[in-house]
Enzyme design. Structure first.
Site, PDB file in Angstrom:
ATOM      1  N   ASP A 114      46.157 -12.713  96.641  1.00 37.12           N
ATOM      2  CA  ASP A 114      45.607 -13.771  97.759  1.00 37.12           C
ATOM      3  C   ASP A 114      46.554 -15.029  97.472  1.00 37.12           C
ATOM      4  O   ASP A 114      46.415 -15.802  96.603  1.00 37.12           O
ATOM      5  CB  ASP A 114      44.174 -14.069  97.518  1.00 37.12           C
ATOM      6  CG  ASP A 114      43.544 -15.035  98.439  1.00 37.12           C
ATOM      7  OD1 ASP A 114      44.310 -14.809  99.695  1.00 37.12           O
ATOM      8  OD2 ASP A 114      42.709 -15.517  98.275  1.00 37.12           O
ATOM      9  N   GLU A 154      47.881 -10.497 100.879  1.00 35.11           N
ATOM     10  CA  GLU A 154      46.994 -10.700 101.900  1.00 35.11           C
ATOM     11  C   GLU A 154      48.314 -11.146 103.152  1.00 35.11           C
ATOM     12  O   GLU A 154      48.998 -11.681 103.011  1.00 35.11           O
ATOM     13  CB  GLU A 154      46.345 -11.828 101.955  1.00 35.11           C
ATOM     14  CG  GLU A 154      45.103 -12.193 102.993  1.00 35.11           C
ATOM     15  CD  GLU A 154      44.143 -13.094 102.861  1.00 35.11           C
ATOM     16  OE1 GLU A 154      43.493 -12.696 101.854  1.00 35.11           O
ATOM     17  OE2 GLU A 154      44.058 -14.204 103.394  1.00 35.11           O
ATOM     18  N   ASP A 187      39.107 -17.228  95.395  1.00 35.70           N
ATOM     19  CA  ASP A 187      40.491 -16.735  95.520  1.00 35.70           C
ATOM     20  C   ASP A 187      40.761 -15.441  94.643  1.00 35.70           C
ATOM     21  O   ASP A 187      41.392 -14.412  94.600  1.00 35.70           O
ATOM     22  CB  ASP A 187      41.479 -17.637  95.147  1.00 35.70           C
ATOM     23  CG  ASP A 187      41.158 -18.948  95.895  1.00 35.70           C
ATOM     24  OD1 ASP A 187      42.022 -19.104  96.827  1.00 35.70           O
ATOM     25  OD2 ASP A 187      40.389 -19.618  95.586  1.00 35.70           O
TER      26      ASP A 187
END
Lengths: 199, 199
Positions: free
Chosen positions: A13, A74, A147
């Site tokens: 992420d 992501e 996260d």
């Protein structure tokens, strides 16, 4: 579990302030295990080059240590806060290039794909994602901060959803009978069928 | 010209489709020489990881070959076309991390800073920038495409403007008497004073 029977995925992420990293092994029967999870943080007080170097060094270390077969990152959208999005994109560029340099395939997944894969809803909130990741990986405590949980969710979503077009294929989708499923697997399969209905 | 008497700057105009690279040596008397210029291009048909790998490999090669003392990178703004800006930011992240990995300082400059430094106007068009770069570097032909000229303009602007806060100091600003100036230097000094008046 032999190497060929499971898929090791590093989920990332990306972000400058907090970059979530999570590694999972996912077996053909969809059972997933936590291998490693963490967050690399840098301060907004640091110059950009120093911040990106911290992320570059961390991703290299994780690729060395865990040797993932695929890196799931992501997909960055420009709809994010304008001042944040550039840093997220720069961090993601560093991560993707690090994987590419080692010949490790990279798959990009949107936040809603990941949420749908893990919770059954593409609009699930962060708490729901963290709860499901904790359940799927049979963890005693939730990965923090969000996260870290997001990185694990990305890795799980990649292994579970199969690969994006042009990416390496994910773990084979063997049919699992309900009686042989763990609670987490059942939740997972339900989430999957819910996600499918929504499409 | 000894190493200490000049500053070698690698300018990078980041982008996925075309990444401009330009190296200049700038002496204390502001005289600038072209060392190397080029463009690394990737196709939108290639996957993102392959594109970023091409850029990562190229920047590493340029840093090895030319050993710049500083890398000047265009500061990315989100005002750009939304579909382009993410790729530009990802490419810039790769470039900045590559320099940081070698301990080479990175300076970021906005497009308008670069235009003002080289042409005297922060709103100059690409042709004007190319013309001035050609003049300043005493080139027989203009660097093409515009991304290559932009990279050289970035490098020149960095050496000429002095460093950004927190960055290494640039070439010392010695006073040059008008009679000792070349045509390009005179144009340059004029551009500098124009740019100063605008602030």
């Amino acid at each position: 579990m032999t190497a060929s029977a499971s898929l090791r995925v590093l989920g990332v992420d990306p972000g400058l302030t907090r970059c979530g990293l999570g590694v999972v092994d996912v077996a053909k029967d969809r059972r997933a295990s936590l291998v490693g999870v963490g967050v690399v943080g840098t301060s907004a007080d640091q110059p950009l080059d120093a911040r990106l170097l911290v992320i570059a060094t961390a991703i290299d270390e994780w690729l060395d240590r865990y040797e993932p077969e695929v890196v799931a990152v992501e997909r960055v959208f420009s709809q994010l806060n304008v001042s944040t999005v550039m840093g997220v994109a720069q961090a993601s560029g560093v991560v993707i290039a690090a994987a590419a340099r080692r010949g490790i395939p990279v798959a990009l997944h949107t936040p809603s794909e990941v949420k749908a894969a893990v919770t059954g809803s593409g609009r699930a909130d962060k708490d729901a994602v963290t709860r499901m990741v904790t359940k799927i990986l049979r963890l005693d405590a939730s990965p923090r901060p969000a996260d870290a949980a997001d990185a694990l969710a990305l890795a799980l979503a990649h292994a579970w959803r199969g690969a994006a077009p042009g990416s390496p294929s994910a773990v084979g989708r063997t049919t699992t009978s309900a009686s042989a499923m763990t609670e987490a697997q059942r939740v997972w399969v339900e989430a999957e069928s819910k996600a499918r209905r929504k499409r």
